[in-house]
Scaffold this motif. Structure first.
Motif, PDB file in Angstrom:
ATOM      1  N   VAL A 211       0.583   4.896  -8.864  1.00 41.73           N
ATOM      2  CA  VAL A 211       1.458   5.804  -8.248  1.00 41.73           C
ATOM      3  C   VAL A 211       2.268   7.432  -9.004  1.00 41.73           C
ATOM      4  N   THR A 247       5.952   3.698  -6.988  1.00 42.52           N
ATOM      5  CA  THR A 247       6.044   4.030  -5.295  1.00 42.52           C
ATOM      6  C   THR A 247       6.876   5.700  -5.858  1.00 42.52           C
ATOM      7  N   SER A 250       7.237   8.364  -0.615  1.00 41.05           N
ATOM      8  CA  SER A 250       6.369   8.018  -0.101  1.00 41.05           C
ATOM      9  C   SER A 250       5.071   7.766   0.325  1.00 41.05           C
ATOM     10  N   ARG A 251       4.374   7.720  -1.102  1.00 35.51           N
ATOM     11  CA  ARG A 251       3.210   6.985  -1.748  1.00 35.51           C
ATOM     12  C   ARG A 251       3.803   5.343  -2.752  1.00 35.51           C
ATOM     13  N   SER A 252       2.840   4.795  -2.526  1.00 38.25           N
ATOM     14  CA  SER A 252       3.150   3.653  -2.475  1.00 38.25           C
ATOM     15  C   SER A 252       2.304   2.255  -2.951  1.00 38.25           C
ATOM     16  N   LEU A 253       1.951   2.173  -3.854  1.00 40.91           N
ATOM     17  CA  LEU A 253       0.576   0.998  -4.570  1.00 40.91           C
ATOM     18  C   LEU A 253       1.537  -0.034  -4.923  1.00 40.91           C
ATOM     19  N   ALA A 288      -2.176  -0.163  -0.781  1.00 47.64           N
ATOM     20  CA  ALA A 288      -1.638   1.194  -0.466  1.00 47.64           C
ATOM     21  C   ALA A 288      -1.434   1.337   0.797  1.00 47.64           C
ATOM     22  N   SER A 289      -0.693   2.428   0.839  1.00 46.36           N
ATOM     23  CA  SER A 289       0.330   2.820   2.067  1.00 46.36           C
ATOM     24  C   SER A 289      -0.802   3.777   2.616  1.00 46.36           C
ATOM     25  N   PRO A 290      -0.985   3.361   4.073  1.00 45.71           N
ATOM     26  CA  PRO A 290       0.349   2.597   5.023  1.00 45.71           C
ATOM     27  C   PRO A 290       0.075   1.411   4.700  1.00 45.71           C
TER      28      PRO A 290
END
Length: 370
Positions: A211, A247, A250-253, A288-290
């Motif tokens: 990300v 991250t 808002s998005r994470s991996l 990954a998120s969520p």
């Protein structure tokens, strides 16, 4: 012929019927031969050879050769020369008056054939009851039919056994293949049944993704000491996990690497190879998120999630193992920043066991946007 158990039973029933018919034919032939030989012995009569008839009396007015030739050394040679057989004697020519006055009567025909001469050395004459019973044409045909029935029984048995043996692999191949993400039973407290991969992603689909950090992002890469994956009857299965996460707020991996070892020790050793542990498979996980939960507090982050693992076999595509580990890692800065990077330290928990980061400060790093 069907491939089920009923076909197997039917095959052996057919074999039994054929063998029974063959045995019945052979028994009938044997009984008929014995009866035939017995009847032949009962009705056989001893043969006799015809006795030579008595010499006919000389006719009246005639004289025999012995009387006419009293000095002959072979009396009667003329009347019975070599090769003579029984028959009416030769009547010498006489005057008509004498023949008429003394008629010659022909001897009666022999009725008793006489006994057979004894057989010579090496001669043998077969008779009823001498040796095996005479089967005749019908008996020979019955024996041939019995042999054909036995051959047919053997053929049916072989064909039925081959059909049943060929049916077994078909039953195995008919078993439905497991899905791409199998769900085995949990063998250790740390492992759980793997959930379906998010968005239907395949194994290692996110292995090389990250990300972008942006202005509020953060990246961490840390390695931890040994954690117990499973307590065995003798020894342990341990892993030395490494975690990397990116991250943007808002998005994470996150990526997890789990090299495993089987050790005959009470605790995970600092160096598994030096302690004589046996290397096992290395498992990988990407989340990954969520599904991945990331919480940030300044230069400290906490990562948590249920990570399905996969392996990378040599020569084949990555494949899910069917196991998932509940992993939690807390990572924080552990020194002054330099070029936007700072040493990091933290703790990882897998299942019921936890371990701190390794002492290698060049591996454990936390990156903050500049």
């Amino acid at each position: 012929m069907s491939n089920g158990p009923d076909a197997h039973l039917g095959t052996w029933l057919a074999v039994g019927v054929l063998i029974g018919l063959a045995l019945a034919l052979l028994l009938g032939v044997l009984v008929a031969g014995v009866r035939r030989a017995r009847r032949a012995r009962q009705h056989a009569a001893p043969r006799t050879r015809a006795q030579p008839p008595a010499a006919a009396p000389p006719a009246a007015g005639t004289t025999s050769a012995a009387e006419r030739f009293p000095d002959d050394d072979l009396p009667g040679f003329a009347d019975r020369p070599p090769g003579w057989t029984a028959g009416p004697p030769t009547v010498a020519a006489t005057p008509p008056a004498r023949v008429a006055s003394a008629p010659v009567e022909a001897p009666d025909a022999p009725t008793d054939p006489g006994p057979d001469p004894a057989p010579g050395p090496g001669s043998h004459r077969a008779g009823p009851g001498d040796g095996a019973p005479d089967l005749g044409r019908a008996g020979t045909a019955a024996v041939a039919a019995a042999v054909l029935l036995l051959v047919a029984a053997i053929g049916v048995a072989l064909a039925g056994g081959g059909a049943v043996a060929a049916a077994r692999p078909a039953e195995v191949t008919a078993t439905p293949a497991p899905s791409a993400a199998p769900q085995p039973t949990v063998s250790s407290p740390a492992a759980q049944p793997a959930p379906a991969p998010a968005s239907g992603t395949g194994a290692a689909a996110l292995a090389f993704e990250s990300v972008p950090l942006g202005e509020d992002g953060l990246a961490a890469s840390v390695a931890f000491q040994g954690v117990v994956l499973e307590q065995r009857a003798v020894g342990l299965t341990v892993t030395y996990p490494s975690v990397s996460v990116t991250t943007d707020g808002s998005r994470s991996l996150a990526h997890v690497r789990l090299p495993t070892y089987n050790c005959l020790t009470a605790e995970p050793p600092a160096d598994p190879l030096a302690a004589g542990c046996a290397r096992s498979l290395t498992e990988y996980a990407d989340l990954a998120s969520p599904d991945l939960r990331v919480e940030r507090d300044g230069d400290r982050i906490e990562v948590a999630g249920l990570f399905p693992t996969y392996t990378r076999p040599n020569g084949s595509a990555p494949a899910y193992t069917g196991r998932a580990y509940e992993l939690t890692a807390a990572i924080a800065a552990d020194g002054p920043a330099q070029d936007g990077r700072t040493p990091a330290a933290g703790v990882v928990r897998i299942g019921l066991d936890s371990a701190p980061t390794t002492a290698d400060r060049g591996v454990n790093l936390l990156q903050l946007p500049g």
